[in-house]
Design a protein around this motif. Structure first.
Motif, mmCIF file in Angstrom:
data_model
loop_
_atom_site.group_PDB
_atom_site.id
_atom_site.type_symbol
_atom_site.label_atom_id
_atom_site.label_comp_id
_atom_site.label_asym_id
_atom_site.label_seq_id
_atom_site.Cartn_x
_atom_site.Cartn_y
_atom_site.Cartn_z
ATOM 1 N N GLY A 148 0.792 -1.222 0.000
ATOM 2 C CA GLY A 148 0.000 0.000 0.000
ATOM 3 C C GLY A 148 0.828 1.277 0.000
ATOM 4 O O GLY A 148 0.282 2.365 0.156
ATOM 5 N N GLN A 149 2.129 1.147 -0.179
ATOM 6 C CA GLN A 149 3.011 2.320 -0.244
ATOM 7 C C GLN A 149 3.173 2.721 -1.712
ATOM 8 O O GLN A 149 4.201 2.473 -2.342
ATOM 9 N N HIS A 150 2.146 3.354 -2.235
ATOM 10 C CA HIS A 150 2.078 3.627 -3.659
ATOM 11 C C HIS A 150 3.125 4.622 -4.143
ATOM 12 O O HIS A 150 3.606 4.499 -5.281
ATOM 13 N N ASP A 151 3.489 5.601 -3.321
ATOM 14 C CA ASP A 151 4.536 6.544 -3.734
ATOM 15 C C ASP A 151 5.857 5.815 -3.960
ATOM 16 O O ASP A 151 6.562 6.073 -4.943
ATOM 17 N N LYS A 152 6.201 4.891 -3.051
ATOM 18 C CA LYS A 152 7.429 4.114 -3.198
ATOM 19 C C LYS A 152 7.307 3.177 -4.407
ATOM 20 O O LYS A 152 8.272 2.955 -5.136
#
Length: 175
Positions: A148-152
């Motif tokens: 769920g860490q979409h920026d990464k």
């Protein structure tokens, strides 16, 4: 040792045929012969452990895959006394394979940890333009996305795209 190599090759063929029980049988024979002839600490043991780990991964037995990839990693790390094994591309392979198994288990934090270690070794030893950088970035992107860490995920997927943009493409002419 030639017999061990032959068994390993047969195991690899069965792996490619998706006959995983036979692959494990022959890879295990190779492992036993390698251990008996070269010893537990020989670098060939790392390859044998890795091959068995790959078969267990393909069978969906990720805990067993981690067990064998961890043995492979430990063997490679034991070579640090004789050189800088921690910064050898083979060590990066072990970290990556452990990461893949954790990723398959849904343990994304562990996967990211191992993928990051693999990536750092590849960057230090092979450089940013090496072809193996692309899958490393893709693996990290996948794990971050699943967590769920979409920026990464976007960051590493962008690096993946840049890496494949720098890959040479070979045209093959057929007569």
């Amino acid at each position: 040792y030639d017999t061990a190599s032959s068994y390993s090759n047969i195991g690899s063929a069965y792996y490619c045929l998706r006959q995983y029980d036979k692959a494990i049988e022959y890879c295990s024979k190779s492992l036993a012969i390698t251990r008996a002839t070269l010893g537990e600490n020989h670098s060939s043991m790392a390859t044998s452990y890795n091959n068995i780990g790959m078969v267990y991964h393909a069978r969906g037995q990720y805990d067993k895959a981690i067990e064998y990839h961890t043995k492979s990693l430990a063997n490679r790390q034991a070579k640090q006394a004789m050189g800088d094994a921690e910064h050898h591309p083979d060590t990066a392979i072990s970290y990556n394979n452990i990461g893949l198994a954790y990723n398959a288990l849904g343990q994304y934090g562990n996967a990211i940890n191992y993928f990051t270690k693999s990536l750092a070794i590849k960057q230090a030893t092979l450089g940013e333009q090496h072809p193996s950088m692309a899958p490393s970035y893709s693996n990290l992107s996948s794990a971050y996305r699943a967590q769920g860490q979409h920026d990464k995920a976007v960051e590493y997927h962008s690096k993946f795209i840049q890496a494949i943009m720098h890959q040479p493409f070979t045209a093959i002419a057929y007569e």
